[in-house]
Enzyme design. Structure first.
Site, PDB file in Angstrom:
ATOM      1  N   ASP A 263      -2.623 -12.221  63.500  1.00 37.72           N
ATOM      2  CA  ASP A 263      -2.010 -13.293  62.722  1.00 37.72           C
ATOM      3  C   ASP A 263      -2.078 -14.606  63.499  1.00 37.72           C
ATOM      4  OD1 ASP A 263      -0.544 -14.899  61.053  1.00 37.72           O
ATOM      5  OD2 ASP A 263       1.399 -13.941  61.461  1.00 37.72           O
ATOM      6  N   LYS A 270      -0.498 -21.134  64.262  1.00 36.53           N
ATOM      7  CA  LYS A 270       0.590 -20.968  65.214  1.00 36.53           C
ATOM      8  C   LYS A 270       0.286 -21.716  66.512  1.00 36.53           C
ATOM      9  CE  LYS A 270       1.981 -16.255  63.893  1.00 36.53           C
ATOM     10  NZ  LYS A 270       3.382 -16.545  63.529  1.00 36.53           N
ATOM     11  N   ASP A 281       0.793  -7.526  64.998  1.00 39.89           N
ATOM     12  CA  ASP A 281       1.370  -7.824  63.691  1.00 39.89           C
ATOM     13  C   ASP A 281       1.037  -6.748  62.648  1.00 39.89           C
ATOM     14  OD1 ASP A 281       3.034  -9.471  62.226  1.00 39.89           O
ATOM     15  OD2 ASP A 281       1.429 -10.789  61.534  1.00 39.89           O
ATOM     16  N   ASP A 340       1.246 -19.069  57.202  1.00 43.65           N
ATOM     17  CA  ASP A 340       1.755 -18.148  58.236  1.00 43.65           C
ATOM     18  C   ASP A 340       2.806 -17.183  57.675  1.00 43.65           C
ATOM     19  OD1 ASP A 340       1.967 -17.021  60.714  1.00 43.65           O
ATOM     20  OD2 ASP A 340       3.152 -18.649  61.610  1.00 43.65           O
ATOM     21  N   GLU A 342       2.413 -14.749  55.704  1.00 34.74           N
ATOM     22  CA  GLU A 342       1.362 -13.970  55.039  1.00 34.74           C
ATOM     23  C   GLU A 342       1.745 -12.518  54.783  1.00 34.74           C
ATOM     24  OE1 GLU A 342       1.606 -14.314  58.204  1.00 34.74           O
ATOM     25  OE2 GLU A 342       1.239 -12.273  58.908  1.00 34.74           O
ATOM     26  N   ARG A 344       4.409 -11.097  53.661  1.00 35.93           N
ATOM     27  CA  ARG A 344       5.065 -10.847  52.367  1.00 35.93           C
ATOM     28  C   ARG A 344       4.065 -10.844  51.227  1.00 35.93           C
ATOM     29  NH1 ARG A 344       8.895 -15.920  53.395  1.00 35.93           N
ATOM     30  NH2 ARG A 344       8.427 -15.222  55.522  1.00 35.93           N
TER      31      ARG A 344
HETATM   32  N1  BES Z   1       3.997 -12.104  62.077  1.00 30.65           N
HETATM   33  C1  BES Z   1       4.894 -13.191  61.959  1.00 30.65           C
HETATM   34  C2  BES Z   1       6.315 -12.834  62.385  1.00 30.65           C
HETATM   35  C3  BES Z   1       6.509 -12.486  63.833  1.00 30.65           C
HETATM   36  C4  BES Z   1       6.913 -13.439  64.745  1.00 30.65           C
HETATM   37  C5  BES Z   1       6.358 -11.180  64.270  1.00 30.65           C
HETATM   38  C6  BES Z   1       7.109 -13.098  66.076  1.00 30.65           C
HETATM   39  C7  BES Z   1       6.566 -10.843  65.594  1.00 30.65           C
HETATM   40  C8  BES Z   1       6.940 -11.809  66.498  1.00 30.65           C
HETATM   41  C9  BES Z   1       4.940 -13.673  60.507  1.00 30.65           C
HETATM   42  O1  BES Z   1       3.757 -13.528  59.808  1.00 30.65           O
HETATM   43  C10 BES Z   1       5.255 -15.122  60.549  1.00 30.65           C
HETATM   44  O2  BES Z   1       4.465 -15.862  61.041  1.00 30.65           O
HETATM   45  N2  BES Z   1       6.414 -15.498  60.002  1.00 30.65           N
HETATM   46  C11 BES Z   1       6.832 -16.846  60.007  1.00 30.65           C
HETATM   47  C12 BES Z   1       7.388 -17.147  58.644  1.00 30.65           C
HETATM   48  C13 BES Z   1       7.606 -18.612  58.374  1.00 30.65           C
HETATM   49  C14 BES Z   1       6.285 -19.330  58.308  1.00 30.65           C
HETATM   50  C15 BES Z   1       8.352 -18.757  57.080  1.00 30.65           C
HETATM   51  C16 BES Z   1       7.886 -17.008  61.086  1.00 30.65           C
HETATM   52  O3  BES Z   1       8.661 -16.093  61.333  1.00 30.65           O
HETATM   53  O4  BES Z   1       7.900 -18.072  61.707  1.00 30.65           O
HETATM   54 ZN    ZN Z   2       2.491 -12.072  60.421  1.00 36.82          ZN
HETATM   55 MN    MN Z   3       2.471 -15.164  60.058  1.00 35.21          MN
END
Ligand code: BES
Ligand code: ZN
Ligand code: MN
Length: 492
Positions: A263, A270, A281, A340, A342, A344
């Site tokens: 991811d 990111k 991920d 990001d 993604e 869901r």
């Molecule tokens: N895979 C990430 C969540 C994540 C973060 C998992 C750190 C493990 C460690 C997810 O896809 C993500 O990027 N979520 C975002 C959502 C936001 C853009 C609404 C997040 O948590 O920042």
């Molecule tokens: Zn993710």
């Molecule tokens: Mn993400």
């Protein structure tokens, strides 16, 4: 790849092991088996314990080098007397503790009056703790720290019964190890295709494995899932695994996993710091895969379907953009605010598909879904969201039994409103607050008439804190938890 312990069980002490491990409470008595083997051990241990101030307390141990003329080189005695907050010794953790003290050596473990279930739990702790992901260490000086295969003999009165139980406990540990390997593996090796290939190995255990490719997914209508992978050179795939250990008419239990093999965040990229962790991920998909391996390995008497969505989230000329609107399998439209968010999108189509196709008794999805759940719960509880109090209670109970803990967080209308969109039926992010809850609300829009639980395992599946049973970055969280849930409540 791991260096796992070969564990055998026997009733009597045989041969002359170099290292012997045993346990004692505050009475400081050695097991009769040991004293029968060598009478002078009794006095030697009593003196050494007094000199070292060893009182047999839980968490402590006495590691003794024996003098010439005694039958072993080393005797390790692990304390059993419970601490204030404990009631009974936790044999899985004791096994882990022993494995840590042995660090790769072979040994005999003497457990005279321990019940068969506890012996088998102890074996599981030994086995899980000895796991090490060091397949990419090639230098000579690393070789020394690489763990060797460890041969352990458990000597106990209940050896025969313990050996039978171990068949099933080992299957569960092997499922956990399978999940750990998948999470630890880097994304240049564990591509979507390689992941799917590894799942085909489960066929040997009697699991039906069906791989759906992009063409088939497009035909089904999984456009939300496909949108996530459209900027990647790696093809998106969905793998459906089925274990039919129940009666023909038994409704299946369904488990669904987020399998984002890497991811980057996509166009909403990111920051560089820590991005390497995003190889993990796919922790949800790994847990579902490990669970299928565990259930098949122990021939669970239930019908179970495991579905994983394997995609890679990359920025590219073909990648999905913020502002894009996709039509999900459900027919509901989604405005992409942040590429990001993604996971869901992947789960939305899978949840809809699984409820339609398999009419399951319940659906549980696992996903490393939000950073926000780590802010809320840290590394020690997974976030639990559910439309069912009963399923939540059962997950809590299984969590406490396995020490794979979950903590329920709320769902509700005011949170749901936060993902209404100006242009489509919903948007894929809900703003700054309650990020884990708005992610769960999003998922719930794809659940109709079935008991459902969502486990946000972002804090527990990877970057995991050391425990007695794990020193691995990828913990395999979820395999033991869900195996316990199935075993306690859903087998005939
Ligand atoms: N895979 C990430 C969540 C994540 C973060 C998992 C750190 C493990 C460690 C997810 O896809 C993500 O990027 N979520 C975002 C959502 C936001 C853009 C609404 C997040 O948590 O920042
Ligand atoms: Zn993710
Ligand atoms: Mn993400």
């Amino acid at each position: 790849m791991s260096h796992l312990t070969d564990i055998t069980f026997q009733k009597k002490m045989t041969g002359s092991p170099k290292i012997v491990v045993t346990v004692c409470s505050d009475s400081l008595t050695l097991p009769a088996t040991l004293v029968a083997y060598s009478a002078e051990l009794k006095e030697f241990f009593r003196k050494a314990a007094a000199a070292a101030g060893f009182e047999g307390k839980s968490g402590s141990n006495l590691n003794l080098v024996l003098p010439a003329g005694t039958p072993f080189d080393r005797l390790i005695v692990v304390g059993l007397s419970p601490k204030k907050e404990e009631t009974a010794p936790n044999w899985r953790n004791l096994g882990g503790q022993m494995s840590g003290l042995l660090s790769g050596d072979s040994a005999s473990i003497v457990l005279d009056d321990v019940g068969a279930e506890d012996i088998s739990s102890c074996a599981q702790g030994l086995y899980l703790r000895s796991y090490k992901f060091d397949k990419y260490k090639t230098r000579k000086d690393d070789e020394k720290s690489k763990s060797k295969a460890q041969k352990l003999t458990l000597v106990a009165d209940a050896a025969a019964d313990a050996k039978k139980l171990w068949q099933s406990d080992q299957a569960v540990a092997d499922g956990t190890v399978f999940a750990r390997d998948l999470v630890n593996e880097p994304a240049n090796i564990l591509t979507t295709s390689e992941f799917a290939e590894r799942l085909k190995e489960l066929k040997d255990l009697g699991v039906e494995v069906q791989v759906l490719d992009e063409k088939e997914l497009a035909k089904i209508g999984m456009r939300a899932l496909l949108g996530v992978g459209q900027g990647s050179a790696m093809p998106s795939k969905v793998v459906v695994m089925r274990w039919n250990g129940g009666k023909d008419k038994d409704q299946p239990l369904a488990f669904i996993g987020k399998g984002v093999v890497f991811d980057t965040g996509g166009i909403s990229i990111k920051p560089a710091g820590g991005m390497e962790d995003m190889k993990g991920d796919m922790g949800g998909a790994a847990a579902v895969s490990g669970l299928m391996k565990a259930l098949a390995g122990r021939k669970a008497r239930a019908n179970v379907v495991g579905v994983v969505g394997l995609v890679e989230n990359m920025p590219d000329g073909m990648a999905q953009r913020p502002g894009d609107i996709v039509t999900s399998l459900s027919g509901q439209t989604i405005e992409i605010i942040n590429t990001d968010a993604e996971g869901r999108l992947v789960l939305a189509d899978l949840l809809w598909y699984v409820e339609d196709t398999f009419k399951p008794k319940f659906m549980i999805n696992l996903a490393t879904l939000t950073g926000a759940v780590i802010v809320a719960l840290g590394n020690h509880h997974a976030g639990l969201f559910s439309n069912s109090d009963d399923l939540s209670a059962a997950l809590h109970k299984a969590g406490n039994a396995t020490e794979e803990l979950v903590w329920r967080l709320p769902l509700g209308k005011p949170y749901d409103k936060l993902i209404d969109s100006k242009f489509a039926d919903m948007k894929n992010t809900g703003g700054r607050w309650a990020g884990s809850i708005t992610a769960a609300q999003f998922l719930q829009r794809f659940v109709r008439n079935v008991d459902w639980a969502h486990l946000d395992i972002a804090g527990t599946a990877m970057g995991s804190p050391d425990t007695e049973v794990s020193r691995s970055w990828g913990s395999g969280f979820g395999v033991r938890l869900l195996n316990q849930l199935v075993r306690d409540g859903y087998e005939r």
